[in-house]
Enzyme design. Structure first.
Site, mmCIF file in Angstrom:
data_model
loop_
_atom_site.group_PDB
_atom_site.id
_atom_site.type_symbol
_atom_site.label_atom_id
_atom_site.label_comp_id
_atom_site.label_asym_id
_atom_site.label_seq_id
_atom_site.Cartn_x
_atom_site.Cartn_y
_atom_site.Cartn_z
ATOM 1 C CB SER A 159 12.644 7.139 -32.573
ATOM 2 O OG SER A 159 13.450 6.151 -31.998
ATOM 3 C CE LYS B 134 11.866 11.919 -41.137
ATOM 4 N NZ LYS B 134 11.850 12.787 -39.966
ATOM 5 N N GLY C 289 4.075 -14.483 23.030
ATOM 6 C CA GLY C 289 3.594 -14.036 24.325
ATOM 7 C C GLY C 289 2.395 -13.115 24.251
ATOM 8 C CB SER D 253 2.401 -15.335 10.361
ATOM 9 O OG SER D 253 1.336 -14.997 11.219
#
Length: 611
Positions: A12, A144, A449, A520
């Protein structure tokens, strides 16, 4: 020659990665005088009492101003026992891509944790990424310690917590070292404040960790990078240069060259400068000479006849997405670079997105964004020769490149061959150029159609009349045969389109113009068919027959609209199921464009235009 160890640091923000690297460089006497003077000067300007060793690796101005690592900084140093390359990778979540690229070639990962803060989310993320990248050795550096009074109890607590988490990962070698990068205790030398610690210093561990057995010395793999040809006094020289990716090669070994599957024998191996070698192994860069006059080029792979890699166009892989300009979505195409081979690849599916904090799999994900990691399925235009990444990192890793920008957009690891493992497109003796005509696919889409079938019939008639082989693939006809049994759910419609697209692709490959008339309705399904054609190098012309719904409904040639309005059928496109109009079709036909013959002529005129 001393052995090289590649190291990646992770952790980190403010865990002290850059300071640790600076301490290693400083205490191992790896700094030049001017480098140290520059750090001391900058530290004084910032009001710091001691030289800030983190400045040695935070090279970007933004890094220094924000006090964090953004880019991947590489540093090189050596001790009498070993050479080292350290990649200082960023700790911030938004720089996960940097961590992935920086750690992709590492032999060992240093995961730093602040002894006061303990194991944080980012510590777990980086440990997981290290295991995902198959980094064989992991060291948890509890940094640390001076700020927790060199507490043995705190160190034992963190070691136990991380050990429980690492048990869920694929970590083969895990070591714990308590230290203070600021004071240098247990970094290069053992620290007096921690007499209870019985292990070695970090540098001693780095010098002694055994990495030779990490290499795959079983599966002989030699991707050909370059062909060397020259005329010499003793004759014509032909050698194949590259880096050994696995196994051991010796002169006299029988080998197999892929993809030609030619068997031959190694006549000689030479190293840099032409020095003859009795054997070669990873990661040596060598030139290999083979018996006989062979057609071998860049991208080919030399292996053993009885120990061959997977050969497939289907790949299951984990990828990390590296760009914020686009997202990885199914149907998109990229250039894949794998070993020394490049070809085009189509993303067939995003199987899931992985939350690398919780390890949760989101199987509903449809895309991967910047820094996200997920499992995908790929299909390549040409076969790749690969091993699983966990078995061989060199032949199991790849990158994806955007064809337009040339940018690297993803880094990936191959998990396994795809669903059609070891099934490879078999090229025939007749090429497209050998055939008398060039094929293509004309894909007419629109509502029921709309008139697309009538126009399609005219297109077929005109083409055949002009001597061009053509065939109409009508949606209803297909559902009487190859698509029989499929319904009208979204999944069945997708399969209906996929099968029609594959048949059309075969026709086009055979020199026939496939004229497809299919509702489609979904954009994604049509995009996949287009991508498959483009991947195969075949022309694809999408024609949107844009007839408004009221006109289509007034025509109602099969009485389907009436049944849908009466509730006798459900899921009818345009009534209770959506139609997604194409965003960028090659051609749009409207009723006012004329009769079907005129429209067909417009389509053919577009087809004949140079593209």
């Amino acid at each position: 020659m001393s052995e090289l160890l590649r190291i990646a640091t992770a952790g980190s923000v403010d865990d002290g990665k850059s300071t640790l690297i600076g301490r290693l460089l400083f205490d191992s006497k790896a700094l030049f005088t001017d480098q140290l003077a520059a750090v001391e000067r900058t530290s004084r300007e910032r009001g710091e009492e001691q030289p800030n060793l983190a400045l040695l690796t935070d090279g970007l101005r933004a890094e220094r101003e924000q006090g964090i690592t953004i880019d991947v900084a590489h540093r090189y140093f050596a001790t009498p026992r070993r050479k080292f390359i350290i990649a200082d990778t960023p700790g911030h979540t938004q720089y996960t891509r940097n961590m992935v690229t920086g750690a992709s070639t590492a032999d060992l990962a240093l995961i730093l944790v602040d002894a006061r803060k303990g194991i944080l989310e980012q510590s777990r993320r980086h440990a997981f990424l290290a295991s995902l990248l198959e980094i064989p050795h992991l060291v948890l550096c509890v940094n640390k310690m001076d700020l927790v009074d060199w507490s043995r109890e705190r160190f034992d607590e963190l070691r136990a917590e991380f050990g429980r988490f690492a048990a869920k990962l694929d970590v083969h070698d895990l070591t714990f070292v308590p230290m203070s990068a600021l004071t240098g205790d247990n970094v290069v030398h053992r620290g007096a404040p921690m007499p209870w610690y019985e292990g070695t210093s970090l540098l001693h561990h780095l010098e002694e960790v055994h990495v030779a057995s990490d290499r795959n010395l079983i599966d002989a793999r030699f991707p050909v990078q370059y062909v060397i040809r020259r005329q010499e006094e003793t004759g014509y020289f032909r050698g194949y240069a590259g880096t050994i990716a696995g196994g051991v090669f010796k002169p006299g070994d029988e080998v197999l060259v892929l993809p030609s599957r030619t068997r031959t024998t190694i006549s000689a191996i030479s190293g840099p400068g032409g020095e003859p070698l009795a054997e070669a192994f990873p990661p040596q860069a060598v030139t290999v000479q083979l018996d006989g006059e062979l057609d071998v080029g860049r991208g080919d792979l030399i292996c053993r006849p009885r120990n061959q890699p997977h050969v497939s166009q289907e790949i299951d892989a984990m990828v990390c997405w590296l760009t914020d300009r686009t997202e990885l979505t199914p149907g998109t195409k990229y250039v894949i670079r794998h070993t020394t081979r490049s070809t085009r690849a189509l993303v067939r599916a995003v199987d899931y997105r992985l939350d690398i904090t919780t390890l949760h799999r989101d199987e509903q994900a449809e895309a991967l964004a910047l820094n996200e990691i997920g499992r995908i399925s790929l299909r390549t235009q040409e076969p790749l020769f690969f091993d699983e990444y966990r078995r061989n990192r060199a032949t199991g890793g790849f990158i994806l490149i955007d064809e337009q920008s040339g940018a690297t957009v993803a880094a990936g690891t191959i998990l396994a061959p795809g669903g059609t493992a070891d099934v490879v497109w078999q090229a025939t003796a007749v090429t497209r150029e050998d055939r008398g005509t060039r094929g293509a696919t004309i894909w007419l889409t629109g509502l029921s159609g709309s008139g697309k079938s009538t126009v399609a019939m005219e297109i077929e008639r005109l083409l055949v009349g002009a001597g061009q082989p053509a065939y109409l693939l009508d949606g209803d006809n297909l559902r009487l045969g190859i698509n029989a049994g499929l319904g009208f759910s979204a999944a069945d419609r997708a399969e209906n389109v996929r099968r029609a697209g594959e048949v059309a692709k075969l026709f086009a490959d055979a020199g026939v113009v496939a004229v497809v008339s299919l509702i489609s309705p979904y954009t994604a399904d049509r995009a996949k068919v287009r991508a498959a054609h483009e991947l195969a190098g075949l022309p694809f012309v999408e024609v949107f027959v844009d007839t408004p719904l009221p006109i289509c409904e007034s025509r109602d040639p099969k009485g389907m609209y009436a049944k849908a309005r009466a509730g006798l059928i459900t899921g009818f496109t345009g009534v209770d199921d959506p139609y997604e109009a194409p965003d960028a079709p090659e051609l749009v036909l409207h009723p006012e464009d004329g009769d079907p013959v005129t429209m067909a002529a417009m389509v053919l005129s577009h087809l004949r235009q140079p593209h």
